[in-house]
Design an enzyme around this catalytic site. Structure first.
Site, PDB file in Angstrom:
ATOM      1  CE  LYS A 223      -4.537  -1.974   2.056  1.00  0.00           C
ATOM      2  NZ  LYS A 223      -4.730  -1.832   3.576  1.00  0.00           N
TER       3      LYS A 223
ATOM      4  CG  ASP B 208      -8.148   0.674   3.436  1.00  0.00           C
ATOM      5  OD1 ASP B 208      -9.505  -0.169   3.354  1.00  0.00           O
ATOM      6  OD2 ASP B 208      -7.106   0.433   3.516  1.00  0.00           O
TER       7      ASP B 208
HETATM    8  P1  NAP Z   1       0.023  -3.251  10.335  1.00  0.00           P
HETATM    9  O1  NAP Z   1       0.017  -1.691   9.296  1.00  0.00           O
HETATM   10  O2  NAP Z   1       0.933  -4.004  10.103  1.00  0.00           O
HETATM   11  O3  NAP Z   1      -0.467  -2.444  11.721  1.00  0.00           O
HETATM   12  C1  NAP Z   1      -0.759  -3.383  12.721  1.00  0.00           C
HETATM   13  C2  NAP Z   1      -1.187  -2.610  13.702  1.00  0.00           C
HETATM   14  O4  NAP Z   1      -1.434  -4.247  14.979  1.00  0.00           O
HETATM   15  C3  NAP Z   1       0.429  -2.159  14.408  1.00  0.00           C
HETATM   16  O5  NAP Z   1      -0.039  -0.703  15.449  1.00  0.00           O
HETATM   17  C4  NAP Z   1       1.072  -3.157  15.533  1.00  0.00           C
HETATM   18  O6  NAP Z   1       1.147  -2.442  16.636  1.00  0.00           O
HETATM   19  C5  NAP Z   1      -0.213  -3.604  15.445  1.00  0.00           C
HETATM   20  N1  NAP Z   1       0.258  -5.347  16.438  1.00  0.00           N
HETATM   21  C6  NAP Z   1       0.351  -6.073  14.922  1.00  0.00           C
HETATM   22  N2  NAP Z   1       0.742  -7.169  16.148  1.00  0.00           N
HETATM   23  C7  NAP Z   1       0.111  -6.702  17.702  1.00  0.00           C
HETATM   24  C8  NAP Z   1       1.222  -7.255  18.672  1.00  0.00           C
HETATM   25  N3  NAP Z   1       1.019  -9.069  18.703  1.00  0.00           N
HETATM   26  N4  NAP Z   1      -0.171  -6.354  20.276  1.00  0.00           N
HETATM   27  C9  NAP Z   1      -0.211  -5.166  20.443  1.00  0.00           C
HETATM   28  N5  NAP Z   1      -0.529  -4.669  18.727  1.00  0.00           N
HETATM   29  C10 NAP Z   1       0.394  -5.662  17.702  1.00  0.00           C
HETATM   30  O7  NAP Z   1      -1.548  -3.587   9.486  1.00  0.00           O
HETATM   31  P2  NAP Z   1      -2.954  -3.117   9.337  1.00  0.00           P
HETATM   32  O8  NAP Z   1      -2.912  -2.487   7.088  1.00  0.00           O
HETATM   33  O9  NAP Z   1      -3.014  -1.539   9.954  1.00  0.00           O
HETATM   34  O10 NAP Z   1      -3.949  -4.268   9.307  1.00  0.00           O
HETATM   35  C11 NAP Z   1      -4.451  -4.205  10.493  1.00  0.00           C
HETATM   36  C12 NAP Z   1      -5.582  -5.106  11.087  1.00  0.00           C
HETATM   37  O11 NAP Z   1      -6.721  -4.671  10.233  1.00  0.00           O
HETATM   38  C13 NAP Z   1      -5.220  -6.462  10.794  1.00  0.00           C
HETATM   39  O12 NAP Z   1      -5.823  -7.570  10.635  1.00  0.00           O
HETATM   40  C14 NAP Z   1      -5.685  -6.477   8.731  1.00  0.00           C
HETATM   41  O13 NAP Z   1      -6.213  -7.525   8.884  1.00  0.00           O
HETATM   42  C15 NAP Z   1      -7.361  -5.181   9.510  1.00  0.00           C
HETATM   43  N6  NAP Z   1      -7.176  -4.279   7.905  1.00  0.00           N
HETATM   44  C16 NAP Z   1      -8.835  -5.043   7.628  1.00  0.00           C
HETATM   45  C17 NAP Z   1      -9.620  -4.547   6.688  1.00  0.00           C
HETATM   46  C18 NAP Z   1     -11.154  -4.638   6.205  1.00  0.00           C
HETATM   47  O14 NAP Z   1     -11.821  -3.960   5.570  1.00  0.00           O
HETATM   48  N7  NAP Z   1     -11.535  -5.482   7.120  1.00  0.00           N
HETATM   49  C19 NAP Z   1      -8.910  -3.489   5.759  1.00  0.00           C
HETATM   50  C20 NAP Z   1      -7.430  -2.998   6.229  1.00  0.00           C
HETATM   51  C21 NAP Z   1      -7.157  -3.886   7.349  1.00  0.00           C
HETATM   52  P3  NAP Z   1       3.365  -1.787  16.625  1.00  0.00           P
HETATM   53  O15 NAP Z   1       3.074  -0.295  15.911  1.00  0.00           O
HETATM   54  O16 NAP Z   1       3.622  -1.755  17.962  1.00  0.00           O
HETATM   55  O17 NAP Z   1       3.877  -3.340  15.382  1.00  0.00           O
END
Ligand code: NAP
Length: 289
Positions: free
Chosen positions: A65, A101
């Site tokens: 992205k 999004d």
């Molecule tokens: P990302 O950019 O990788 O960010 C992940 C976030 O989660 C960061 O804030 C990270 O914290 C935190 N995190 C990851 N593992 C963790 C853990 N074990 N304990 C505590 N915090 C943790 O991912 P993203 O794109 O934002 O996506 C996040 C979630 O949203 C995913 O599950 C994704 O599948 C979902 N999502 C859903 C949609 C939808 O359409 N429903 C769209 C987009 C994303 P740190 O900064 O400390 O690493």
């Protein structure tokens, strides 16, 4: 035939092909949509190849992205503000990047608009989707404050520094998700959102705030995860009487907005929702989300 696709890595379990191909079939459109596993190092060459092959549109997911920002000729204001592209349109030899999004999360929260304006939102997570959520909230809902609680507090601070110029009526605060002040803040929030993968299949017993249950019945609680549809986080919120929204809503609406950008047609979401739900239930019984 118009060709579309989703690019990411891993991508095998993406529901986007089912979402778009069901819409094409319901509307009788001569279009196809496939999933492509693209390695980050091959991304620029892959985009050139999609352009040469006459693809019309692409959805973009983890980990591409942010990289797409430098590969497009034009960016929407939202993609620029969020710093990420999830929708690419290839037209007239040019490549445009959008971020649907933002629309997806705004549509998921629309019915609770009056409960967000001038109120407090607690957002857990500071990654790519948290950026889209923060921008959607400040641009479309004007809450009084967004508290961004993240494992890595520095990342929440960086997010705030990037979106603060757009926040005219909303103040932004970063805290660590393990900070006990979060327990004191949670009850004052009218909306609580999980934008981390914590609680996603197979670790379904996990919650991003552990077993802390400071939810109450005047809150709306959204989890971006949709495998499972009811995460532990949503189940804890629901037991406290909060109204809950699964990540399926955001998934459906971001896809519908991409569809509209590419084809100028509305996606028949009410007819497609049961098809996607059926697929999610089938995966649950075969344990492969
Ligand atoms: P990302 O950019 O990788 O960010 C992940 C976030 O989660 C960061 O804030 C990270 O914290 C935190 N995190 C990851 N593992 C963790 C853990 N074990 N304990 C505590 N915090 C943790 O991912 P993203 O794109 O934002 O996506 C996040 C979630 O949203 C995913 O599950 C994704 O599948 C979902 N999502 C859903 C949609 C939808 O359409 N429903 C769209 C987009 C994303 P740190 O900064 O400390 O690493």
């Amino acid at each position: 035939m118009k060709r579309f696709g989703v690019i990411g890595q891993p991508i095998a379990h993406s529901l986007s092909p089912l979402l778009h191909n069901t819409a094409f079939s319901l509307l009788g459109l001569d279009c196809s949509y496939e999933a492509f596993d693209i390695d980050p190092a091959s991304l620029p060459a892959a985009i050139r190849e999609f352009k040469d092959q006459g693809f019309v549109g692409l959805n973009v997911t983890i980990p591409h992205k942010e990289s797409l920002l430098s590969l497009v000729d034009e960016l929407s204001d939202e993609a620029k503000a969020v710093g990420a592209v999830n929708t690419v349109t290839l037209s007239g030899g040019r490549i445009r990047g959008d971020n649907t999004d933002v629309y997806g999360v705004a549509a998921s929260l629309e019915q609770y608009r009056s409960e967000i304006r001038d109120r407090i939102v607690v957002l857990i997570g500071a990654g790519g989707s948290a950026r889209a959520i923060t921008y959607a909230l400040i641009d479309r809902f004007a809450p009084a404050e967004i508290v961004i609680a993240n494992r890595t507090q520095r990342r929440a601070q960086d997010l705030i520094a990037d979106v603060e110029p757009y926040a005219k009526k909303t103040s932004l605060r970063a805290i660590s998700v393990s900070d006990e002040n979060l327990d004191r803040l949670m009850p004052s929030a009218s909306v609580v959102i999980n934008a981390t993968p914590v609680g996603m299949f197979p670790l379904v017993d996990h919650s991003p705030i552990g077993d802390r249950t400071s939810f109450h019945s005047n809150q709306v609680v959204l989890d971006l995860i949709y495998t499972p549809l009811e995460t532990r986080f949503l189940s804890l919120a629901s037991k406290c009487g909060a109204r809950t929204i699964s990540g399926l809503e955001m998934f459906l609406h971001q896809g519908a907005r991409s569809f509209e950008i590419w084809l100028g047609r509305r996606m028949p979401l009410e007819q497609i929702r049961p098809v996607i739900l059926n697929q999610l239930h089938t995966r649950k019984t075969t344990a492969k989300p």
